[in-house]
Design an enzyme around this catalytic site. Structure first.
Site, mmCIF file in Angstrom:
data_model
loop_
_atom_site.group_PDB
_atom_site.id
_atom_site.type_symbol
_atom_site.label_atom_id
_atom_site.label_comp_id
_atom_site.label_asym_id
_atom_site.label_seq_id
_atom_site.Cartn_x
_atom_site.Cartn_y
_atom_site.Cartn_z
ATOM 1 N N ASP A 158 0.863 -1.196 0.000
ATOM 2 C CA ASP A 158 0.000 0.000 0.000
ATOM 3 C C ASP A 158 0.901 1.249 0.000
ATOM 4 O O ASP A 158 1.831 1.358 0.825
ATOM 5 C CB ASP A 158 -0.885 -0.014 1.252
ATOM 6 N N ASN A 176 -1.574 13.062 -4.525
ATOM 7 C CA ASN A 176 -2.680 13.452 -5.431
ATOM 8 C C ASN A 176 -3.131 14.881 -5.148
ATOM 9 O O ASN A 176 -3.280 15.681 -6.087
ATOM 10 C CB ASN A 176 -3.878 12.530 -5.216
ATOM 11 N N ASP A 187 -0.859 9.139 -10.861
ATOM 12 C CA ASP A 187 -0.884 8.015 -11.832
ATOM 13 C C ASP A 187 0.534 7.614 -12.240
ATOM 14 O O ASP A 187 0.861 6.424 -12.315
ATOM 15 C CB ASP A 187 -1.666 8.424 -13.085
ATOM 16 N N GLU A 233 -4.377 2.270 -4.727
ATOM 17 C CA GLU A 233 -2.907 2.353 -4.547
ATOM 18 C C GLU A 233 -2.421 1.138 -3.768
ATOM 19 O O GLU A 233 -1.468 1.199 -3.036
ATOM 20 C CB GLU A 233 -2.464 3.658 -3.863
HETATM 21 N N1 GTP Z 1 -3.652 9.123 -9.030
HETATM 22 C C1 GTP Z 1 -4.380 8.120 -8.617
HETATM 23 N N2 GTP Z 1 -4.799 8.052 -7.364
HETATM 24 C C2 GTP Z 1 -5.523 7.013 -6.942
HETATM 25 C C3 GTP Z 1 -5.871 5.986 -7.793
HETATM 26 N N3 GTP Z 1 -6.584 5.080 -7.099
HETATM 27 C C4 GTP Z 1 -6.694 5.555 -5.825
HETATM 28 N N4 GTP Z 1 -6.044 6.734 -5.741
HETATM 29 C C5 GTP Z 1 -5.900 7.609 -4.567
HETATM 30 O O1 GTP Z 1 -5.145 7.000 -3.568
HETATM 31 C C6 GTP Z 1 -5.408 7.688 -2.384
HETATM 32 C C7 GTP Z 1 -5.440 6.722 -1.246
HETATM 33 O O2 GTP Z 1 -5.536 7.492 -0.041
HETATM 34 P P1 GTP Z 1 -5.661 6.866 1.368
HETATM 35 O O3 GTP Z 1 -6.453 5.595 1.299
HETATM 36 O O4 GTP Z 1 -6.125 7.904 2.279
HETATM 37 O O5 GTP Z 1 -4.232 6.423 1.723
HETATM 38 P P2 GTP Z 1 -2.893 7.265 1.807
HETATM 39 O O6 GTP Z 1 -3.086 8.697 1.509
HETATM 40 O O7 GTP Z 1 -1.916 6.561 0.915
HETATM 41 O O8 GTP Z 1 -2.519 7.083 3.250
HETATM 42 P P3 GTP Z 1 -1.921 5.802 3.974
HETATM 43 O O9 GTP Z 1 -2.294 4.622 3.188
HETATM 44 O O10 GTP Z 1 -2.537 5.807 5.311
HETATM 45 O O11 GTP Z 1 -0.442 5.988 4.017
HETATM 46 C C8 GTP Z 1 -6.732 8.445 -2.596
HETATM 47 O O12 GTP Z 1 -6.476 9.801 -2.679
HETATM 48 C C9 GTP Z 1 -7.215 7.919 -3.923
HETATM 49 O O13 GTP Z 1 -7.899 8.919 -4.689
HETATM 50 C C10 GTP Z 1 -5.434 6.049 -9.152
HETATM 51 O O14 GTP Z 1 -5.693 5.195 -9.975
HETATM 52 N N5 GTP Z 1 -4.687 7.121 -9.503
#
Ligand code: GTP
Length: 316
Positions: free
Chosen positions: A198, A206, A215, A241
């Site tokens: 993760d 983002n 991306d 992610e």
């Molecule tokens: N650019 C992009 N962002 C994505 C995609 N799929 C998911 N995300 C983003 O990934 C982010 C995941 O955020 P969180 O689940 O809060 O996790 P985090 O910010 O990585 O925090 P922790 O996991 O706690 O370290 C969100 O902002 C989603 O919009 C994708 O295909 N492309």
């Protein structure tokens, strides 16, 4: 009347030949051979009509058979009359021959346009060759189509199992690989492990640098994982992610070591932006008491532990 028909007291034909052996030989020989041939030809014609029901001119063949038969009879009577004088019978035979000849001639002329219009053997051979060529062309087209369909099916299959953004396996495909691997391990009493990866603080990436940069980071992470893993490992995008990695014949310790290498590889990713990339990885190893969902849950819990420990680390 009968007396008139069977009156053989006319002078035999041989008298006018003066009974010369050379003239007799010519007339007897000629008429005998012709009579023999004219007996054989109708038999052949009738045989053809009986054997070939695709010939559309049976009437003509039978008329010819009749006409030639009567010609033969006339010749045989001529032969007979060298020594006898049955000219009345010979005349009747000639008249019948004449009548049947006329009918045959009329029918032949009526059928002539159809006979002339029949395609020649050369034309049929040419048409046949054209058909064979067309058949070959169709076969070739068919083969090309089949090859295209096979290629398209392969492409569709890849498309259906590939994640559009990162070009690694999508969620459905990686879960299928995991399911297969677990079945294999259960059958052969083997071991396998999974890694759940993760990305850390990805929301921040983002939110700060935009979705497109996010991306690009995901693509770089997928590349880093793929390059660190073995060919036999399966790498897939499990969620936004989150990445799932299936490691056949890998125990807990080996999985942990690989997870560390992946973590370091991800941590070394550099972008044009002032942020560093890192990930938290959870390791879970299969044993025969687990099913696929429990194994994934364990890996998920391990990721949670890694996050709890401060991120950018690997947890069992
Ligand atoms: N650019 C992009 N962002 C994505 C995609 N799929 C998911 N995300 C983003 O990934 C982010 C995941 O955020 P969180 O689940 O809060 O996790 P985090 O910010 O990585 O925090 P922790 O996991 O706690 O370290 C969100 O902002 C989603 O919009 C994708 O295909 N492309």
């Amino acid at each position: 009347m009968l007396e008139m028909v069977f009156n053989g007291s006319f002078m035999p034909h041989g008298h006018c030949l003066l009974w010369r052996w050379d003239l007799l030989f010519l007339h007897v020989g000629g008429d005998a051979l012709t009579g023999l041939a004219y007996a054989m030809i109708p038999i052949a014609l009738i045989h053809i009509v009986l054997k070939r029901d695709d010939l559309n001119f049976d009437r003509l063949f039978l008329l010819f058979a009749g006409f030639i038969s009567f010609c033969g009879i006339t010749h045989l009577l001529g032969l007979f009359n060298i020594w006898h004088g049955y000219y009345f019978i010979e005349g009747v035979a000639k008249l019948i021959t004449g009548l049947i000849s006329i009918v045959t001639a009329v029918v032949l002329w009526k059928l002539t346009p159809r006979i002339v219009a029949l395609p020649s053997a050369a034309l049929l051979a040419q048409r046949n060759q054209e058909l064979l060529n067309a058949q070959q062309e169709l076969k070739d087209i068919n083969m090309t189509l089949e090859a295209k369909i096979a290629e398209r099916t392969r492409e569709l299959h890849i498309q259906a199992s590939t994640d559009e953004l990162t070009s690694i396996l999508n969620r459905r495909a990686i879960l299928k690989d995991l399911d297969n691997e677990i079945n294999r391990c259960q059958r052969h009493h083997q071991i396998c492990s999974v890694l759940m990866l993760d990305v850390d603080y990805f929301k921040h990436v983002n939110d700060t640098y935009g979705h497109q940069v996010g991306d690009e980071v995901l693509i770089m992470i997928a590349d880093a994982i793929t390059q660190t893993c073995r060919q036999t490992d399966s790498v897939g995008r499990y969620g936004g992610e989150e990445f799932l990695i299936v490691l056949p014949q890998t125990d807990s310790q080996q999985a942990y070591e690989l997870a560390e290498r992946i973590r370091k590889s991800v941590a070394s990713i550099s972008t044009q932006h002032p942020f560093s990339v890192s990930c938290s990885i959870g390791v879970a190893t299969f044993d025969e008491t687990l099913d696929m969902h429990t194994l994934i849950k364990r890996a998920d819990e391990a990721v949670y532990n890694a996050k709890e420990k401060g991120r950018n680390c690997v947890s069992h």
